[in-house]
Design a protein around this motif. Structure first.
Motif, PDB file in Angstrom:
ATOM      1  N   ALA A 129      24.949  45.464  37.854  1.00 34.18           N
ATOM      2  CA  ALA A 129      25.644  44.249  37.431  1.00 34.18           C
ATOM      3  C   ALA A 129      25.448  43.926  35.952  1.00 34.18           C
ATOM      4  CB  ALA A 129      25.208  43.071  38.294  1.00 34.18           C
ATOM      5  N   THR A 130      24.208  43.993  35.481  1.00 36.59           N
ATOM      6  CA  THR A 130      23.958  43.611  34.089  1.00 36.59           C
ATOM      7  C   THR A 130      24.588  44.591  33.107  1.00 36.59           C
ATOM      8  OG1 THR A 130      21.813  44.736  34.178  1.00 36.59           O
ATOM      9  CG2 THR A 130      21.841  42.371  34.651  1.00 36.59           C
ATOM     10  N   LYS A 131      24.746  45.851  33.534  1.00 34.78           N
ATOM     11  CA  LYS A 131      25.415  46.828  32.669  1.00 34.78           C
ATOM     12  C   LYS A 131      26.925  46.615  32.669  1.00 34.78           C
ATOM     13  CE  LYS A 131      21.980  50.466  33.612  1.00 34.78           C
ATOM     14  NZ  LYS A 131      21.786  51.833  34.180  1.00 34.78           N
ATOM     15  N   ALA A 132      27.458  46.256  33.844  1.00 39.85           N
ATOM     16  CA  ALA A 132      28.911  46.153  33.981  1.00 39.85           C
ATOM     17  C   ALA A 132      29.471  44.883  33.382  1.00 39.85           C
ATOM     18  CB  ALA A 132      29.283  46.225  35.462  1.00 39.85           C
ATOM     19  N   ARG A 133      28.727  43.806  33.451  1.00 41.66           N
ATOM     20  CA  ARG A 133      29.273  42.494  33.091  1.00 41.66           C
ATOM     21  C   ARG A 133      29.874  42.438  31.692  1.00 41.66           C
ATOM     22  NH1 ARG A 133      25.281  38.146  34.946  1.00 41.66           N
ATOM     23  NH2 ARG A 133      25.664  39.377  36.827  1.00 41.66           N
ATOM     24  N   PRO A 134      29.192  42.929  30.661  1.00 40.88           N
ATOM     25  CA  PRO A 134      29.789  42.827  29.329  1.00 40.88           C
ATOM     26  C   PRO A 134      30.936  43.793  29.085  1.00 40.88           C
ATOM     27  CG  PRO A 134      27.701  43.986  29.217  1.00 40.88           C
ATOM     28  CD  PRO A 134      27.820  43.465  30.620  1.00 40.88           C
ATOM     29  N   LEU A 135      31.170  44.722  30.028  1.00 41.34           N
ATOM     30  CA  LEU A 135      32.220  45.727  29.824  1.00 41.34           C
ATOM     31  C   LEU A 135      33.545  45.354  30.477  1.00 41.34           C
ATOM     32  CD1 LEU A 135      30.307  49.101  30.252  1.00 41.34           C
ATOM     33  CD2 LEU A 135      31.394  48.246  28.179  1.00 41.34           C
ATOM     34  N   PHE A 136      33.559  44.372  31.368  1.00 37.46           N
ATOM     35  CA  PHE A 136      34.773  44.043  32.107  1.00 37.46           C
ATOM     36  C   PHE A 136      35.388  42.746  31.581  1.00 37.46           C
ATOM     37  CE2 PHE A 136      33.256  46.358  36.213  1.00 37.46           C
ATOM     38  CZ  PHE A 136      33.472  47.579  35.588  1.00 37.46           C
ATOM     39  N   ILE A 137      36.643  42.839  31.139  1.00 41.57           N
ATOM     40  CA  ILE A 137      37.393  41.682  30.657  1.00 41.57           C
ATOM     41  C   ILE A 137      38.431  41.366  31.729  1.00 41.57           C
ATOM     42  CG2 ILE A 137      38.702  40.700  28.734  1.00 41.57           C
ATOM     43  CD1 ILE A 137      35.834  41.790  28.079  1.00 41.57           C
ATOM     44  N   ASN A 138      38.242  40.280  32.463  1.00 40.07           N
ATOM     45  CA  ASN A 138      39.030  39.993  33.653  1.00 40.07           C
ATOM     46  C   ASN A 138      40.138  38.977  33.391  1.00 40.07           C
ATOM     47  OD1 ASN A 138      37.372  41.461  35.844  1.00 40.07           O
ATOM     48  ND2 ASN A 138      35.814  40.244  34.789  1.00 40.07           N
ATOM     49  N   VAL A 139      41.352  39.314  33.841  1.00 44.65           N
ATOM     50  CA  VAL A 139      42.503  38.412  33.718  1.00 44.65           C
ATOM     51  C   VAL A 139      43.079  38.199  35.121  1.00 44.65           C
ATOM     52  CG1 VAL A 139      44.030  40.358  33.165  1.00 44.65           C
ATOM     53  CG2 VAL A 139      44.756  38.023  32.657  1.00 44.65           C
ATOM     54  N   GLU A 140      43.375  36.967  35.449  1.00 41.69           N
ATOM     55  CA  GLU A 140      43.812  36.597  36.800  1.00 41.69           C
ATOM     56  C   GLU A 140      45.264  36.113  36.755  1.00 41.69           C
ATOM     57  OE1 GLU A 140      42.612  36.369  40.768  1.00 41.69           O
ATOM     58  OE2 GLU A 140      41.032  36.280  39.250  1.00 41.69           O
ATOM     59  N   MET A 141      46.177  36.868  37.365  1.00 40.31           N
ATOM     60  CA  MET A 141      47.552  36.391  37.511  1.00 40.31           C
ATOM     61  C   MET A 141      47.607  35.474  38.727  1.00 40.31           C
ATOM     62  SD  MET A 141      49.779  39.850  36.896  1.00 40.31           S
ATOM     63  CE  MET A 141      48.848  40.744  38.152  1.00 40.31           C
ATOM     64  N   HIS A 142      48.253  34.327  38.575  1.00 37.04           N
ATOM     65  CA  HIS A 142      48.359  33.449  39.731  1.00 37.04           C
ATOM     66  C   HIS A 142      49.687  33.664  40.448  1.00 37.04           C
ATOM     67  CE1 HIS A 142      48.212  30.333  42.606  1.00 37.04           C
ATOM     68  NE2 HIS A 142      49.353  29.839  42.149  1.00 37.04           N
ATOM     69  N   TYR A 143      49.615  34.352  41.577  1.00 33.32           N
ATOM     70  CA  TYR A 143      50.725  34.411  42.523  1.00 33.32           C
ATOM     71  C   TYR A 143      50.145  34.777  43.879  1.00 33.32           C
ATOM     72  CZ  TYR A 143      50.846  39.601  42.103  1.00 33.32           C
ATOM     73  OH  TYR A 143      50.541  40.942  42.119  1.00 33.32           O
ATOM     74  N   PHE A 144      50.912  34.547  44.945  1.00 32.59           N
ATOM     75  CA  PHE A 144      50.398  34.729  46.303  1.00 32.59           C
ATOM     76  C   PHE A 144      50.423  36.206  46.664  1.00 32.59           C
ATOM     77  CE2 PHE A 144      50.927  33.373  51.018  1.00 32.59           C
ATOM     78  CZ  PHE A 144      49.580  33.605  51.227  1.00 32.59           C
TER      79      PHE A 144
END
Length: 435
Positions: free
Chosen positions: A310-325
């Motif tokens: 987790a601590t290695k992965a966290r700074p490497l992932f840039i997360n974007v959330e599209m809102h749709y069902f």
């Protein structure tokens, strides 16, 4: 018209100390459909107890809907709502109630804040015009889970074969090892027939549910739920090419409702559901500042699920959330504007993080039991996204860019989990490296 009913029960009687299984819970019974969504997960003590306690939100909502189904005259025509459950900055529980577009109460947006018991009663008063404190109707029910053969079927066939679950923990609309079916009940509780062959299910002892370990899930670890870093603490440092990870929210709400929800999340200081949400118009609704490397939205970044990485992965992932069902069980797809919004956010992120690999939540978390599999391939095209990247002058040849064919590949718990994600998407079998 009432919904087709398939009954699932999972984790209803969890003791407060057990680990929350998912950040999405679908409750579907008769004319009631409720999506319980934890923008920051369900791991904080007040939220966990409120959702999974013996007299918690899931148990009491299901009890009320089962009870109402026995008395047709008292059953509302329909309930179609999403509950966003999070912890407020005062260590209280914050629940936002959003009714689905097209629902008679779609213009309502209710925010409740208080102790777990008071917010649960508030939810029941809004949804059912009464409190729901009696869970005795659940006593004596018998449970079953999908067989390994059924789970090995490729989605969406697994979904169409088993139908919609009553309570499903995992990727919305999908059947997983954390889905529990009610296959028997006391004589006074009349359950609709189960449209599933008996050989597609196997028994699930009630003790498994009470003890808080879903059948087929990974065992408990000693890892503690991840907490926000202390104020002023230095953010983790990324080493390697970052990954731009595309998600979708999997519940219904209008753009206006989502704007209010995001404002409440920001004001309550909640994180861990991506940097921005992209609404149907392609507008970027900021949840957390883009420069904050502590933001997370995948299981690979989460200490309870992936303590070794987790601590290695966290700074490497840039997360974007599209809102749709988005769901395997419906055809709702991302809008043209959302493709453009994702590209706009990539450009903003690139100014801070440089060129990034582009992939999906499904790809990143493949192999972790119960992980989400969004966005469904039939609702979002990575091939189309890549074409639009290139049309916008963003080079894609020097980074990994997930293809639509790769996104369609199965994502099962028996697959080997890779960090960094496997660019070949080879679907190897092997031990979950998160544990």
């Amino acid at each position: 018209m009432k919904r087709q009913v398939l009954l699932v029960l999972g984790l209803l009687l969890f003791p407060a100390s057990s680990r929350a299984s998912e950040e999405h819970i679908e409750l579907n019974y008769g004319s009631t459909y409720i999506n319980i969504f934890g923008p920051g997960g369900f791991s904080s003590p007040p939220v966990h107890e409120t959702v999974f306690g013996r007299q918690g939100l899931v148990a009491r909502l299901l009890s009320r809907t089962v009870d109402l189904s026995q008395r047709e005259a008292d059953t509302p025509e329909s309930i179609d709502a999403t509950l966003l459950v999070s912890e407020s900055e005062d260590d209280l529980v914050l629940i936002q109630i959003i009714f689905a577009p097209g629902h008679p109460r779609q213009d309502e947006f209710v925010t409740l804040e208080g102790s777990g018991d008071s917010t649960i009663n508030g939810v029941c008063r809004v949804l059912f015009a009464t409190e729901c404190n009696d869970t005795r109707v659940l006593n004596g029910m018998q449970f079953a889970v999908p067989t390994e053969q059924q789970l090995s079927a490729e989605a969406p066939q697994a979904v169409s074969a088993l139908g919609q679950p009553n309570v499903n923990f995992g990727s919305p609309g999908e059947i997983s090892e954390t889905s529990f079916y009610i296959v028997g009940a006391p004589e006074h509780v009349k359950l609709p027939p189960l449209p599933v062959a008996a050989d597609e299910l196997r028994a699930a002892p009630l003790s498994d549910i009470i003890e808080g370990v879903p059948v087929g899930s990974e065992p408990e670890t000693d890892a503690q739920p991840s907490q926000p870093d202390e104020e002023g603490a230095a953010p983790p440092t990324a080493v390697g090419t970052p990954w731009f990870v595309v998600h979708c929210t999997a519940f219904q709400a209008s753009d206006e409702q989502i704007a209010k929800a995001v404002r409440n999340l920001r004001s309550s200081g909640k994180r861990n559901k991506g940097y921005v949400w992209v609404n149907s118009k392609g507008e970027l609704l900021e949840v957390v500042e883009l420069s904050d490397r502590r933001e997370l939205a995948t299981r690979t970044e989460s200490t309870p699920y992936c303590p070794l990485l987790a601590t290695k992965a966290r700074p490497l992932f840039i997360n974007v959330e599209m809102h749709y069902f988005c769901s395997e069980r419906n055809s709702v797809a991302a809008t043209d504007a959302q493709y453009k919004g994702v590209i706009e956010f990539y450009k903003k992120a690139k100014q801070i993080y440089g060129a990034m690999n582009v992939t999906s939540h499904r790809h990143v978390d493949r192999g972790i039991a119960g992980a989400h599999t969004d966005p469904p391939a039939h609702t979002f095209s990575f091939d189309r996204l890549r074409e639009q990247f290139e049309a916008a002058g963003i080079g894609t040849n020097d980074v990994f860019f997930l293809s639509s064919a790769q996104q369609q590949k199965a994502a099962k718990a028996e697959h080997k989990h890779f960090f960094p994600p496997d660019v070949a998407v080879s679907l190897q079998r092997g031990t979950d490296d998160c544990q």
